[in-house]
Design a protein around this motif. Structure first.
Motif, PDB file in Angstrom:
ATOM      1  N   GLU A 101       3.394   5.327  -0.703  1.00 18.02           N
ATOM      2  CA  GLU A 101       3.870   4.340   0.397  1.00 18.02           C
ATOM      3  C   GLU A 101       3.379   4.867   1.779  1.00 18.02           C
ATOM      4  OE1 GLU A 101       8.135   4.290   0.547  1.00 18.02           O
ATOM      5  OE2 GLU A 101       8.333   3.089  -1.209  1.00 18.02           O
TER       6      GLU A 101
ATOM      7  N   ALA B 257      -1.135  -3.920   6.756  1.00 13.88           N
ATOM      8  CA  ALA B 257      -1.968  -4.118   5.606  1.00 13.88           C
ATOM      9  C   ALA B 257      -3.268  -4.256   5.653  1.00 13.88           C
ATOM     10  CB  ALA B 257      -1.067  -5.418   4.830  1.00 13.88           C
TER      11      ALA B 257
ATOM     12  N   VAL C 188      -5.025  -1.134   5.880  1.00 12.90           N
ATOM     13  CA  VAL C 188      -5.353  -0.552   4.676  1.00 12.90           C
ATOM     14  C   VAL C 188      -6.304  -1.316   3.834  1.00 12.90           C
ATOM     15  CG1 VAL C 188      -4.197   0.214   2.424  1.00 12.90           C
ATOM     16  CG2 VAL C 188      -3.120   0.320   4.665  1.00 12.90           C
ATOM     17  N   LYS C 189      -6.431  -2.405   3.747  1.00 16.90           N
ATOM     18  CA  LYS C 189      -7.434  -3.154   2.936  1.00 16.90           C
ATOM     19  C   LYS C 189      -8.710  -2.867   3.380  1.00 16.90           C
ATOM     20  CE  LYS C 189      -4.165  -6.855   1.599  1.00 16.90           C
ATOM     21  NZ  LYS C 189      -3.975  -8.341   1.494  1.00 16.90           N
TER      22      LYS C 189
ATOM     23  N   GLU D 253      -3.701  -3.148  -4.509  1.00 20.90           N
ATOM     24  CA  GLU D 253      -2.877  -4.194  -4.231  1.00 20.90           C
ATOM     25  C   GLU D 253      -1.970  -3.555  -3.174  1.00 20.90           C
ATOM     26  OE1 GLU D 253      -0.219  -5.244  -7.489  1.00 20.90           O
ATOM     27  OE2 GLU D 253      -2.043  -5.927  -8.952  1.00 20.90           O
ATOM     28  N   VAL D 254      -1.526  -4.466  -2.198  1.00 18.69           N
ATOM     29  CA  VAL D 254      -0.928  -3.769  -0.846  1.00 18.69           C
ATOM     30  C   VAL D 254       0.319  -4.794  -0.752  1.00 18.69           C
ATOM     31  CG1 VAL D 254      -0.987  -3.304   1.388  1.00 18.69           C
ATOM     32  CG2 VAL D 254      -2.929  -2.867   0.188  1.00 18.69           C
ATOM     33  N   THR D 255       1.575  -4.206  -0.694  1.00 17.03           N
ATOM     34  CA  THR D 255       2.553  -5.180  -0.966  1.00 17.03           C
ATOM     35  C   THR D 255       3.842  -4.339   0.487  1.00 17.03           C
ATOM     36  OG1 THR D 255       2.336  -5.431  -2.936  1.00 17.03           O
ATOM     37  CG2 THR D 255       4.535  -6.077  -2.104  1.00 17.03           C
ATOM     38  N   PRO D 256       4.107  -5.250   1.328  1.00 20.55           N
ATOM     39  CA  PRO D 256       5.282  -4.674   2.099  1.00 20.55           C
ATOM     40  C   PRO D 256       6.349  -4.229   1.286  1.00 20.55           C
ATOM     41  CG  PRO D 256       4.074  -6.755   2.859  1.00 20.55           C
ATOM     42  CD  PRO D 256       3.685  -6.443   1.561  1.00 20.55           C
TER      43      PRO D 256
ATOM     44  N   SER E  92       7.916  -0.410   4.790  1.00 23.67           N
ATOM     45  CA  SER E  92       6.632   0.363   5.012  1.00 23.67           C
ATOM     46  C   SER E  92       5.655  -0.545   4.054  1.00 23.67           C
ATOM     47  CB  SER E  92       6.594   1.643   4.353  1.00 23.67           C
ATOM     48  OG  SER E  92       7.410   1.522   2.938  1.00 23.67           O
ATOM     49  N   LEU E  93       4.501   0.191   3.627  1.00 22.07           N
ATOM     50  CA  LEU E  93       3.807  -0.587   2.830  1.00 22.07           C
ATOM     51  C   LEU E  93       3.427   0.355   1.602  1.00 22.07           C
ATOM     52  CD1 LEU E  93       2.016  -3.310   3.239  1.00 22.07           C
ATOM     53  CD2 LEU E  93      -0.074  -1.535   3.776  1.00 22.07           C
ATOM     54  N   HIS E  94       3.608  -0.467   0.465  1.00 15.82           N
ATOM     55  CA  HIS E  94       3.513   0.008  -0.957  1.00 15.82           C
ATOM     56  C   HIS E  94       2.075  -0.080  -1.470  1.00 15.82           C
ATOM     57  CE1 HIS E  94       4.380   1.747  -4.861  1.00 15.82           C
ATOM     58  NE2 HIS E  94       3.811   0.689  -5.418  1.00 15.82           N
ATOM     59  N   VAL E  95       1.359   0.670  -1.614  1.00 18.97           N
ATOM     60  CA  VAL E  95      -0.051   0.875  -2.327  1.00 18.97           C
ATOM     61  C   VAL E  95      -0.268   1.027  -3.679  1.00 18.97           C
ATOM     62  CG1 VAL E  95      -2.495   1.388  -1.827  1.00 18.97           C
ATOM     63  CG2 VAL E  95      -1.073   1.326   0.053  1.00 18.97           C
TER      64      VAL E  95
END
Length: 220
Positions: A158, A163, A166-167, A197-200, A204-207
Protein backbone atom coordinates in the motif's frame (compact mmCIF):
# COMPACT_ATOMS: atom_id res chain seq x y z
CA UNK A 1 -19.37 -9.39 14.59
CA UNK A 2 -20.69 -12.74 13.37
CA UNK A 3 -17.27 -14.36 13.86
CA UNK A 4 -16.95 -12.95 17.38
CA UNK A 5 -20.40 -14.23 18.38
CA UNK A 6 -19.56 -17.64 16.97
CA UNK A 7 -16.35 -17.86 18.98
CA UNK A 8 -18.19 -16.97 22.18
CA UNK A 9 -20.84 -19.59 21.45
CA UNK A 10 -18.22 -22.28 20.82
CA UNK A 11 -16.33 -21.42 24.00
CA UNK A 12 -19.51 -21.68 26.07
CA UNK A 13 -20.80 -24.89 24.46
CA UNK A 14 -20.57 -28.11 26.51
CA UNK A 15 -17.95 -30.65 25.45
CA UNK A 16 -19.12 -33.46 23.19
CA UNK A 17 -18.13 -37.10 23.38
CA UNK A 18 -17.80 -37.45 19.60
CA UNK A 19 -14.52 -38.50 17.99
CA UNK A 20 -12.19 -35.63 17.02
CA UNK A 21 -11.97 -34.66 13.33
CA UNK A 22 -8.90 -35.57 11.24
CA UNK A 23 -5.71 -33.72 12.20
CA UNK A 24 -5.50 -31.82 8.89
CA UNK A 25 -8.42 -29.36 8.53
CA UNK A 26 -7.78 -29.11 4.79
CA UNK A 27 -9.00 -32.70 4.58
CA UNK A 28 -12.17 -32.11 6.59
CA UNK A 29 -15.42 -32.82 4.81
CA UNK A 30 -17.31 -29.58 4.15
CA UNK A 31 -21.08 -29.91 4.75
CA UNK A 32 -23.09 -29.65 1.55
CA UNK A 33 -19.98 -29.93 -0.62
CA UNK A 34 -20.72 -29.49 -4.33
CA UNK A 35 -17.28 -29.08 -5.91
CA UNK A 36 -13.60 -28.65 -5.08
CA UNK A 37 -11.05 -26.45 -6.86
CA UNK A 38 -7.49 -27.72 -6.88
CA UNK A 39 -4.92 -25.12 -5.75
CA UNK A 40 -1.14 -25.40 -6.42
CA UNK A 41 0.48 -27.32 -3.59
CA UNK A 42 3.63 -25.21 -3.18
CA UNK A 43 3.00 -21.64 -2.02
CA UNK A 44 4.90 -19.25 0.19
CA UNK A 45 3.48 -15.95 1.50
CA UNK A 46 5.76 -13.58 3.36
CA UNK A 47 8.17 -16.46 3.96
CA UNK A 48 5.42 -18.64 5.45
CA UNK A 49 4.46 -21.92 3.71
CA UNK A 50 0.73 -21.92 3.01
CA UNK A 51 -1.85 -24.26 1.50
CA UNK A 52 -5.41 -23.64 0.35
CA UNK A 53 -8.48 -25.64 -0.47
CA UNK A 54 -11.50 -24.07 -2.19
CA UNK A 55 -14.88 -25.78 -1.90
CA UNK A 56 -18.37 -24.82 -3.04
CA UNK A 57 -21.10 -25.73 -0.55
CA UNK A 58 -24.90 -25.74 -0.58
CA UNK A 59 -24.94 -24.63 3.07
CA UNK A 60 -25.37 -21.03 4.23
CA UNK A 61 -22.58 -18.86 5.66
CA UNK A 62 -23.98 -18.85 9.22
CA UNK A 63 -24.23 -22.66 9.33
CA UNK A 64 -20.70 -23.10 7.98
CA UNK A 65 -19.27 -20.64 10.51
CA UNK A 66 -20.86 -22.62 13.33
CA UNK A 67 -19.62 -25.88 11.80
CA UNK A 68 -15.99 -24.77 11.50
CA UNK A 69 -16.03 -23.08 14.89
CA UNK A 70 -17.12 -26.33 16.52
CA UNK A 71 -14.68 -28.38 14.43
CA UNK A 72 -11.76 -26.14 15.44
CA UNK A 73 -12.80 -26.41 19.09
CA UNK A 74 -13.17 -30.20 18.88
CA UNK A 75 -9.65 -30.41 17.40
CA UNK A 76 -8.29 -28.54 20.42
CA UNK A 77 -7.24 -25.46 18.45
CA UNK A 78 -7.02 -22.04 20.09
CA UNK A 79 -9.66 -19.55 18.89
CA UNK A 80 -9.18 -15.92 19.84
CA UNK A 81 -12.41 -14.51 21.25
CA UNK A 82 -12.14 -11.10 19.58
CA UNK A 83 -10.77 -11.59 16.09
CA UNK A 84 -9.48 -8.82 13.85
CA UNK A 85 -11.54 -8.42 10.69
CA UNK A 86 -9.04 -8.91 7.87
CA UNK A 87 -11.48 -9.32 4.98
CA UNK A 88 -15.00 -8.12 4.14
CA UNK A 89 -16.22 -11.72 4.01
CA UNK A 90 -17.09 -13.62 7.21
CA UNK A 91 -14.03 -15.54 8.37
CA UNK A 92 -12.67 -17.42 11.36
CA UNK A 93 -9.09 -18.26 12.37
CA UNK A 94 -7.81 -20.90 14.78
CA UNK A 95 -4.30 -21.91 15.89
CA UNK A 96 -2.86 -25.36 16.48
CA UNK A 97 -0.55 -24.40 19.34
CA UNK A 98 1.33 -27.71 19.17
CA UNK A 99 2.54 -27.17 15.60
CA UNK A 100 2.25 -23.35 15.40
CA UNK A 101 -0.01 -23.73 12.38
CA UNK A 102 -2.95 -21.40 11.84
CA UNK A 103 -6.11 -22.25 9.92
CA UNK A 104 -8.48 -19.69 8.43
CA UNK A 105 -11.82 -20.30 6.78
CA UNK A 106 -13.28 -17.54 4.56
CA UNK A 107 -16.91 -17.78 3.44
CA UNK A 108 -18.32 -15.91 0.44
CA UNK A 109 -21.98 -16.15 -0.65
CA UNK A 110 -22.40 -17.13 -4.30
CA UNK A 111 -25.27 -17.08 -6.78
CA UNK A 112 -27.95 -19.73 -6.39
CA UNK A 113 -27.67 -19.90 -2.61
CA UNK A 114 -24.21 -21.47 -2.70
CA UNK A 115 -21.21 -20.54 -0.54
CA UNK A 116 -17.54 -20.48 -1.52
CA UNK A 117 -15.45 -21.96 1.30
CA UNK A 118 -11.73 -21.18 1.34
CA UNK A 119 -9.77 -23.11 3.98
CA UNK A 120 -6.18 -21.91 4.37
CA UNK A 121 -3.24 -23.26 6.35
CA UNK A 122 -0.23 -21.14 7.37
CA UNK A 123 2.76 -22.90 8.95
CA UNK A 124 3.93 -20.04 11.16
CA UNK A 125 6.64 -22.14 12.78
CA UNK A 126 8.32 -22.73 9.40
CA UNK A 127 8.69 -19.08 8.43
CA UNK A 128 11.84 -18.23 6.47
CA UNK A 129 13.45 -14.89 5.53
CA UNK A 130 12.22 -13.51 2.22
CA UNK A 131 14.50 -12.40 -0.59
CA UNK A 132 14.52 -8.72 -1.63
CA UNK A 133 11.89 -7.88 -4.28
CA UNK A 134 13.04 -8.57 -7.84
CA UNK A 135 11.06 -5.59 -9.21
CA UNK A 136 11.05 -1.91 -8.17
CA UNK A 137 8.91 -0.86 -5.20
CA UNK A 138 7.39 2.62 -5.14
CA UNK A 139 8.97 4.88 -2.49
CA UNK A 140 7.00 5.01 0.76
CA UNK A 141 5.42 1.57 0.30
CA UNK A 142 3.91 -0.03 3.42
CA UNK A 143 2.68 -3.51 4.35
CA UNK A 144 4.86 -5.17 1.72
CA UNK A 145 3.92 -8.80 1.12
CA UNK A 146 5.55 -11.25 -1.28
CA UNK A 147 4.10 -14.59 -2.33
CA UNK A 148 5.72 -17.40 -4.32
CA UNK A 149 3.60 -19.86 -6.26
CA UNK A 150 4.56 -22.58 -8.71
CA UNK A 151 6.13 -20.63 -11.58
CA UNK A 152 4.89 -17.22 -10.43
CA UNK A 153 5.32 -14.53 -7.79
CA UNK A 154 3.20 -11.68 -6.48
CA UNK A 155 4.26 -8.52 -4.70
CA UNK A 156 1.66 -6.36 -2.99
CA UNK A 157 1.83 -3.22 -0.89
CA UNK A 158 0.00 0.00 0.00
CA UNK A 159 1.16 3.53 -0.70
CA UNK A 160 -0.14 7.08 -0.32
CA UNK A 161 0.18 8.40 -3.88
CA UNK A 162 -2.02 9.21 -6.90
CA UNK A 163 -2.72 6.21 -9.13
CA UNK A 164 -1.57 8.01 -12.28
CA UNK A 165 1.74 8.87 -10.62
CA UNK A 166 2.39 5.27 -9.56
CA UNK A 167 1.54 3.96 -13.04
CA UNK A 168 3.85 6.47 -14.71
CA UNK A 169 6.62 5.57 -12.25
CA UNK A 170 6.37 1.86 -13.11
CA UNK A 171 6.30 2.65 -16.82
CA UNK A 172 9.61 4.49 -16.41
CA UNK A 173 11.27 2.08 -13.97
CA UNK A 174 10.46 -1.10 -15.88
CA UNK A 175 11.50 0.48 -19.18
CA UNK A 176 14.85 1.38 -17.63
CA UNK A 177 15.20 -2.23 -16.44
CA UNK A 178 14.85 -3.50 -20.01
CA UNK A 179 11.15 -4.35 -20.06
CA UNK A 180 8.89 -3.29 -22.90
CA UNK A 181 5.14 -2.74 -22.70
CA UNK A 182 3.07 -5.38 -24.54
CA UNK A 183 -0.31 -4.25 -23.23
CA UNK A 184 -1.37 -1.50 -20.83
CA UNK A 185 0.67 -2.27 -17.69
CA UNK A 186 1.87 -5.65 -18.94
CA UNK A 187 5.65 -5.65 -19.44
CA UNK A 188 8.02 -8.28 -20.80
CA UNK A 189 11.77 -8.83 -20.80
CA UNK A 190 12.66 -12.02 -22.68
CA UNK A 191 10.76 -14.76 -20.84
CA UNK A 192 9.84 -12.61 -17.82
CA UNK A 193 6.43 -10.96 -17.65
CA UNK A 194 5.28 -8.35 -15.11
CA UNK A 195 1.68 -7.20 -14.68
CA UNK A 196 0.93 -4.09 -12.62
CA UNK A 197 -2.46 -3.48 -10.98
CA UNK A 198 -3.29 -0.33 -9.01
CA UNK A 199 -6.51 -0.15 -6.97
CA UNK A 200 -7.77 2.50 -4.50
CA UNK A 201 -8.33 0.90 -1.10
CA UNK A 202 -9.37 2.42 2.25
CA UNK A 203 -7.97 5.87 1.54
CA UNK A 204 -4.70 4.61 0.07
CA UNK A 205 -3.53 2.83 -3.06
CA UNK A 206 -3.08 -0.94 -3.25
CA UNK A 207 -0.39 -1.98 -5.73
CA UNK A 208 -0.13 -5.58 -6.91
CA UNK A 209 2.59 -6.90 -9.22
CA UNK A 210 2.28 -10.35 -10.77
CA UNK A 211 5.51 -11.88 -12.09
CA UNK A 212 5.79 -15.05 -14.11
CA UNK A 213 7.94 -16.82 -16.65
CA UNK A 214 5.80 -16.68 -19.77
CA UNK A 215 8.19 -18.02 -22.41
CA UNK A 216 9.97 -16.10 -25.11
CA UNK A 217 7.89 -13.52 -26.92
CA UNK A 218 7.48 -14.14 -30.66
CA UNK A 219 9.83 -12.09 -32.81
CA UNK A 220 8.33 -9.26 -34.85
Amino acid sequence: MLSALLVLAVAAAPAKASAPPPEDPLQWQVPGQVSVVEVPAKMDVGGIPVRFRVVTSKEKVEFLLRHFGQAFADAGFYIERKQQRLAPQPHLTALNTRTLTSYTVILTPQAGGLTEVVVGEARLGARRPTAPPSVPVYPGAKNLLQADFEGAQTLGYEVQAPAAEVKAWYQEQLSRAGYRAEEPFVFRKKAQEVRVEVTPHAGSLHVLLFLRTAGEAPSK
